[in-house]
Write an enzyme that holds these catalytic residues in place. Structure first.
Site, PDB file in Angstrom:
ATOM      1  N   SER A 233       0.859  -1.190   0.000  1.00 52.35           N
ATOM      2  CA  SER A 233       0.000   0.000   0.000  1.00 52.35           C
ATOM      3  C   SER A 233       0.893   1.237   0.000  1.00 52.35           C
ATOM      4  O   SER A 233       1.604   1.492   0.971  1.00 52.35           O
ATOM      5  CB  SER A 233      -0.911  -0.004   1.233  1.00 52.35           C
ATOM      6  OG  SER A 233      -1.753  -1.131   1.232  1.00 52.35           O
ATOM      7  N   LEU A 234       0.880   1.989  -1.064  1.00 50.86           N
ATOM      8  CA  LEU A 234       1.782   3.121  -1.248  1.00 50.86           C
ATOM      9  C   LEU A 234       1.683   4.121  -0.107  1.00 50.86           C
ATOM     10  O   LEU A 234       0.591   4.610   0.213  1.00 50.86           O
ATOM     11  CB  LEU A 234       1.480   3.818  -2.581  1.00 50.86           C
ATOM     12  CG  LEU A 234       2.346   5.040  -2.917  1.00 50.86           C
ATOM     13  CD1 LEU A 234       3.804   4.640  -3.067  1.00 50.86           C
ATOM     14  CD2 LEU A 234       1.826   5.719  -4.178  1.00 50.86           C
ATOM     15  N   ASP A 235       2.840   4.403   0.514  1.00 46.74           N
ATOM     16  CA  ASP A 235       2.962   5.409   1.574  1.00 46.74           C
ATOM     17  C   ASP A 235       2.081   5.124   2.785  1.00 46.74           C
ATOM     18  O   ASP A 235       1.715   6.036   3.532  1.00 46.74           O
ATOM     19  CB  ASP A 235       2.631   6.818   1.030  1.00 46.74           C
ATOM     20  CG  ASP A 235       3.641   7.290   0.001  1.00 46.74           C
ATOM     21  OD1 ASP A 235       4.777   6.772  -0.002  1.00 46.74           O
ATOM     22  OD2 ASP A 235       3.294   8.171  -0.810  1.00 46.74           O
ATOM     23  N   GLU A 236       1.725   3.865   2.994  1.00 47.36           N
ATOM     24  CA  GLU A 236       0.871   3.525   4.127  1.00 47.36           C
ATOM     25  C   GLU A 236       1.485   2.464   5.038  1.00 47.36           C
ATOM     26  O   GLU A 236       0.800   1.893   5.885  1.00 47.36           O
ATOM     27  CB  GLU A 236      -0.504   3.062   3.629  1.00 47.36           C
ATOM     28  CG  GLU A 236      -1.310   4.168   2.952  1.00 47.36           C
ATOM     29  CD  GLU A 236      -2.729   3.738   2.606  1.00 47.36           C
ATOM     30  OE1 GLU A 236      -3.113   2.604   2.970  1.00 47.36           O
ATOM     31  OE2 GLU A 236      -3.443   4.531   1.966  1.00 47.36           O
TER      32      GLU A 236
END
Length: 291
Positions: A233-236
């Site tokens: 999950s991008l940037d999470e």
């Protein structure tokens, strides 16, 4: 008055033990007992029970005049009894680290400098980049440089090469030091808990591209940076460290970038240090950081 035997005596090795398991009575007593039976002395101990997840976390530093295998053999029955995820390592052992960057130098250069000046407990075994801009910097610090170009057509091959390098160099930690490529789900899964990313924003605000421009457009009074584990999950991914810098209406985007880069360096260096010192334990989508 000391004699020659006393002066030449080798001090006991310092070990670090980290663990997590379902919380229940008796964990600390059992761990301390297993260490004591082998003549170990606990010199530092930190623990946390998360009431939301029901998990218990512990970091212990131990002074013990015995090899790692014997300490692990003593702790193994306790780990099995309590269903622990655990690890034993020597305190201060430099963690084999691969740094990935693209064209900006500030984070890569800062990590290389801190390693060379013995301020960071890592061994940077190489620098990987999809460009060649960072090659002179890597070579100045004596780090092997690996140019791995990435295009839409070659992304799969580039990631395969990255995993080959990780395997060939026995890499324990991968640091995305402003590496402007998104790792695939497969790579994030293969290296789960071993990839630290620096995001030039105070997540979860201003995700994705051009966060400083987004921040300026919103008229923010604080800018920041976030170091987190990379996930699908991008940037999470789980956040390790964050910091901020106060700004005002007179600061343009260029000024925000300059101040932001200073924050990025500090935040990334702290996250890498804490990871290398085994101070960061995963707690679902969060982290427990024993500082």
């Amino acid at each position: 008055m000391t004699n020659a035997a006393t002066e030449s005596a080798t001090p006991p090795t310092q070990w670090v033990l980290t663990l997590s398991c379902p919380d229940r009575p008796g964990i600390v007593h059992a761990v301390a007992g297993a260490i004591a039976t082998r003549g170990g002395n606990i010199t530092e101990s930190q623990q946390f029970g998360d009431p939301e997840t029901g998990l218990f976390f512990m970091r212990v530093q131990v002074e013990a005049d015995l090899p790692q295998s014997e300490l692990e053999a003593s702790l193994s029955p306790v780990a099995e009894q309590f269903g622990m995820t655990w690890l034993v390592d020597r305190v201060g052992r430099p963690m084999r680290t691969l740094v990935l960057g693209s064209t900006t130098e500030h984070c890569v250069g800062d990590l290389l400098f801190r390693q060379q000046s013995q301020r960071l407990p890592v061994d940077i075994v190489g620098v990987v980049s999809n460009h060649t801009v960072l090659q002179p910097l890597a070579e100045f610090y004596g780090a092997g440089f690996h140019h791995v170009p990435v295009t839409k057509a070659t992304k799969a091959d580039a990631e395969a090469r990255l995993l080959e390098l990780v395997d060939e160099m026995d890499v324990e930690l991968v640091v995305l030091a402003r590496y402007m490529q998104i790792l695939s789900d497969d790579v994030c899964t293969a290296l789960a808990g071993r990839v630290i990313n620096i995001h030039h924003s105070f997540l979860p605000s201003f995700k994705g591209a051009r966060p400083y421009a987004q921040a300026h457009d919103r008229g923010v009074k604080l800018i920041g940076a976030t170091a987190h584990y990379a996930t699908a999950s991008l940037d999470e991914g789980p956040i390790i460290e964050q910091d901020v810098e106060r700004v005002d209406h007179s600061d343009d985007v260029t000024a925000l970038i300059a101040m932001g880069q200073d924050v990025e360096r500090r935040v990334l260096a702290r996250a890498v240090r804490w990871h290398a010192e085994h101070r960061v334990l995963l707690d679902g989508h969060r982290t427990v950081v024993f500082r």
